[in-house]
Design an enzyme around this catalytic site. Structure first.
Site, PDB file in Angstrom:
ATOM      1  N   ASN A  41       0.818  -1.213   0.000  1.00 54.17           N
ATOM      2  CA  ASN A  41       0.000   0.000   0.000  1.00 54.17           C
ATOM      3  C   ASN A  41       0.852   1.264   0.000  1.00 54.17           C
ATOM      4  O   ASN A  41       0.510   2.258  -0.650  1.00 54.17           O
ATOM      5  CB  ASN A  41      -0.935   0.004   1.212  1.00 54.17           C
ATOM      6  CG  ASN A  41      -2.073  -0.994   1.072  1.00 54.17           C
ATOM      7  OD1 ASN A  41      -2.440  -1.368  -0.038  1.00 54.17           O
ATOM      8  ND2 ASN A  41      -2.633  -1.432   2.190  1.00 54.17           N
ATOM      9  N   GLU A  76      -8.181  -0.259   5.737  1.00 52.99           N
ATOM     10  CA  GLU A  76      -7.703   0.884   4.970  1.00 52.99           C
ATOM     11  C   GLU A  76      -6.487   0.529   4.119  1.00 52.99           C
ATOM     12  O   GLU A  76      -5.657  -0.280   4.507  1.00 52.99           O
ATOM     13  CB  GLU A  76      -7.350   2.040   5.909  1.00 52.99           C
ATOM     14  CG  GLU A  76      -8.494   2.509   6.789  1.00 52.99           C
ATOM     15  CD  GLU A  76      -9.660   3.087   6.007  1.00 52.99           C
ATOM     16  OE1 GLU A  76      -9.517   3.343   4.799  1.00 52.99           O
ATOM     17  OE2 GLU A  76     -10.729   3.279   6.612  1.00 52.99           O
ATOM     18  N   CYS A  77      -6.386   1.173   2.967  1.00 48.27           N
ATOM     19  CA  CYS A  77      -5.252   0.961   2.068  1.00 48.27           C
ATOM     20  C   CYS A  77      -4.094   1.889   2.384  1.00 48.27           C
ATOM     21  O   CYS A  77      -3.051   1.828   1.737  1.00 48.27           O
ATOM     22  CB  CYS A  77      -5.676   1.175   0.619  1.00 48.27           C
ATOM     23  SG  CYS A  77      -6.126   2.895   0.250  1.00 48.27           S
ATOM     24  N   GLY A  78      -4.267   2.737   3.379  1.00 51.19           N
ATOM     25  CA  GLY A  78      -3.205   3.653   3.762  1.00 51.19           C
ATOM     26  C   GLY A  78      -3.490   5.098   3.405  1.00 51.19           C
ATOM     27  O   GLY A  78      -2.971   6.012   4.039  1.00 51.19           O
ATOM     28  N   LEU A  79      -4.329   5.317   2.398  1.00 52.66           N
ATOM     29  CA  LEU A  79      -4.616   6.690   1.971  1.00 52.66           C
ATOM     30  C   LEU A  79      -5.328   7.491   3.051  1.00 52.66           C
ATOM     31  O   LEU A  79      -5.124   8.696   3.178  1.00 52.66           O
ATOM     32  CB  LEU A  79      -5.485   6.688   0.713  1.00 52.66           C
ATOM     33  CG  LEU A  79      -4.871   6.175  -0.583  1.00 52.66           C
ATOM     34  CD1 LEU A  79      -5.838   6.404  -1.727  1.00 52.66           C
ATOM     35  CD2 LEU A  79      -3.540   6.844  -0.857  1.00 52.66           C
TER      36      LEU A  79
END
Length: 244
Positions: free
Chosen positions: A132, A238-241
């Site tokens: 990610n 979450e993908c990190g964004l």
């Protein structure tokens, strides 16, 4: 609600920053989604951007923000592993809504990443987080910098997961203002908006997908599953964004 000082807020510790925005957020909770977008455009600094993964309900925020601020840059971080239906959906919405699409990708191609690191998404939480960081976080940070963004709109909703349940309308993330106009919408409100404006869900909605990301970390929903369990093998939501 007055114009807010981004530099002053960035200088504060996270907890103090949240407290500093509390009164503004209390007022924003009383506005509808269109009102929140209009308020942000009047009171927060440009440049303005909108991010989208072109997921299940993406048409809502894309239509909502773009009709109030036509030609706003729409940031897509393309991992190279999206579903074919997602790429088709991107083309369809870009044409239908006349989006000013800005596509950002990792510095290394997907094939080069696999050669260098292996299949990171099969390497537990640590591997997923590295994946990610390379494919989502770094490209987004680069997009915000290159577009000189100071205010970032996104289509997150509290109902989507536990990690989003307490998110405010307005925050500061990655050094910019972040505005979530539809944060308090439920699934019914999303459906009604799509119907009202002749918009569609992502094509995979009809095949049992509640959330859509990369092909290798997205599952169809099955009875008993929470929506967040359909992504990243249930290890992460979450993908990190939208973290940090």
């Amino acid at each position: 609600m007055s114009v807010l000082d981004l530099n002053a807020l960035n200088a504060l510790p996270k907890v103090e920053r949240i407290l500093a925005l509390a009164e503004t957020n209390a007022q924003l909770e009383k506005l509808d989604a269109e009102g929140r977008v209009a308020w942000a455009l009047e009171n927060l600094p440009g440049n303005y951007v909108l991010s989208s993964s072109f997921g299940i309900q993406a048409a809502v925020s894309l239509h909502l923000v773009n009709q109030i601020r036509p030609d706003i840059p729409v940031i897509l971080t393309d991992t190279g592993y999206l579903f074919p239906e997602t790429y088709q959906f991107i083309d369809e919405l870009t044409d239908k809504l006349k989006l000013n699409l800005k596509v950002y990708r990792a510095a290394e191609s997907a094939a080069w990443q696999e050669a260098r690191y292996g299949k990171l998404w099969e390497q537990g939480v640590e591997g997923i987080e590295k994946y990610n960081e390379i494919n989502k976080v770094e490209p987004m940070n680069r997009a915000l910098k290159e577009l000189n963004a100071q205010t970032w709109f996104a289509g997150l909703r509290r109902e989507q997961s536990g990690s989003r349940a307490t998110l405010p309308v307005l925050a500061v993330q990655r050094g910019v203002f972040k505005v979530l106009p539809i944060i308090d919408w439920d699934n019914r409100t999303v459906y009604q908006y799509l119907q009202k404006h002749g918009l569609k869900y992502h094509p995979l909605w009809d095949q049992g997908y509640l959330s859509v990301g990369d092909t290798h970390t997205t599952r169809k929903w099955e009875p008993g599953m929470a929506e967040e369990e359909t992504r990243f093998f249930g290890l992460k939501r979450e993908c990190g964004l939208h973290e940090g």
